[in-house]
Design a protein around this motif. Structure first.
Motif, short mmCIF file in Angstrom:
data_model
loop_
_atom_site.label_atom_id
_atom_site.label_comp_id
_atom_site.label_asym_id
_atom_site.label_seq_id
_atom_site.Cartn_x
_atom_site.Cartn_y
_atom_site.Cartn_z
N PHE A 150 0.85 -1.19 0.00
CA PHE A 150 0.00 0.00 0.00
C PHE A 150 0.88 1.24 0.00
N THR A 151 0.28 2.37 -0.37
CA THR A 151 0.97 3.65 -0.35
C THR A 151 0.07 4.69 0.29
N ILE A 152 0.61 5.36 1.31
CA ILE A 152 -0.14 6.43 1.97
C ILE A 152 0.32 7.75 1.37
N ASP A 153 -0.58 8.40 0.63
CA ASP A 153 -0.28 9.68 0.00
C ASP A 153 -1.00 10.78 0.79
N PRO A 154 -0.31 11.50 1.65
CA PRO A 154 -0.96 12.51 2.49
C PRO A 154 -1.73 13.56 1.69
N LYS A 155 -1.19 13.96 0.55
CA LYS A 155 -1.86 14.99 -0.25
C LYS A 155 -3.18 14.46 -0.82
N ALA A 156 -3.13 13.25 -1.39
CA ALA A 156 -4.33 12.68 -1.98
C ALA A 156 -5.40 12.38 -0.94
N LEU A 157 -4.97 12.02 0.26
CA LEU A 157 -5.92 11.67 1.32
C LEU A 157 -6.30 12.86 2.19
N GLY A 158 -5.64 14.00 1.95
CA GLY A 158 -5.93 15.19 2.74
C GLY A 158 -5.49 15.07 4.19
N LEU A 159 -4.39 14.39 4.42
CA LEU A 159 -3.90 14.18 5.78
C LEU A 159 -2.82 15.21 6.13
N PRO A 160 -3.01 15.96 7.20
CA PRO A 160 -1.97 16.91 7.62
C PRO A 160 -0.75 16.17 8.16
#
Length: 225
Positions: A150-160
């Motif tokens: 998996f990949t966690i993309d903070p920008k795509a998910l809107g995560l600060p």
């Protein structure tokens, strides 16, 4: 009159012993010998101590010294092994590693990781909880048994940016371990003497948390062996 080597009143009255702490194996041996001599000198001539008692006491001394030597050797070996571990891990600084963890430090860059499923799951969710306790679900969909990247993309998910705890929810209720990829930044010894690794995207972890070394990143950012 039968006296004990470990509690000899006659030896104490003769001034051959003291309350000073025993410093090392040599001090212990000297003290034991003095007590044994005092015990022999002060035994009742009409009822002498059984010689086998002295033999047993000498055997106890030998066992005690052997245990002390073994403890010292074990401690020294542990120190050497720890130093070797620091040197070996220090040579890996700058390499890409995977770490088993339940937390991740997010900035602006995407973070990759993986879980390993023992059975198939028709609904698989990676749950990230921020410092305020707010949960953010990342759906991984239907997955077959095995490794699930998996990949966690903070920008795509809107995560600060910040630290998030992680957990995996599956249809079967399985809770697989989570591996997160990062770069090994440093290796140090803590004040307690334990080895501590600093890994990007994760923070400080113990060596046992590292599940893989994936080589150093080249100029293009790809791992190379």
């Amino acid at each position: 009159m039968q006296t004990s080597l470990l509690n000899n009143n006659s030896a104490a009255s003769s001034g051959s012993t003291s309350n000073a702490p025993i410093g090392n194996g040599s001090d212990t041996s000297d003290m034991f010998t003095k007590l044994l001599v005092a015990q022999i000198k002060n035994q009742d001539p009409l009822s002498p101590t059984d010689p086998s008692q002295f033999v047993n006491q000498l055997a106890q001394l030998s066992q005690t010294e052997s245990l002390q030597n073994l403890a010292s050797l074990t401690s020294a070996n542990a120190s050497v092994l720890q130093s070797m571990q620091v040197l070996a891990l220090g040579a890996q600084v700058g390499s890409n590693v995977t770490v088993s963890t339940n937390s991740v430090n997010l900035g602006t860059q995407a973070v990759s990781g993986a879980i390993t499923l023992a059975s198939a799951s028709s609904k698989t969710t990676l749950v990230l909880t921020d410092s305020a306790g707010v949960k953010h679900n990342m759906e991984l969909g239907t997955q077959a048994p095995g490794t699930v990247p998996f990949t966690i993309d903070p920008k795509a998910l809107g995560l600060p940016a910040g630290n998030y705890t992680m957990a995996v929810q599956t249809e079967s209720g399985e809770t697989p371990a989570i591996d997160v990829a990062g770069q090994l930044n440093s290796v140090r010894l803590s004040s307690s003497g334990s080895v501590v690794l600093s890994v990007s995207n994760v923070g400080e972890v113990a060596p046992a948390a590292v599940t893989g070394f994936n080589g150093h990143a080249n100029a293009s950012g790809q791992a190379s062996n």
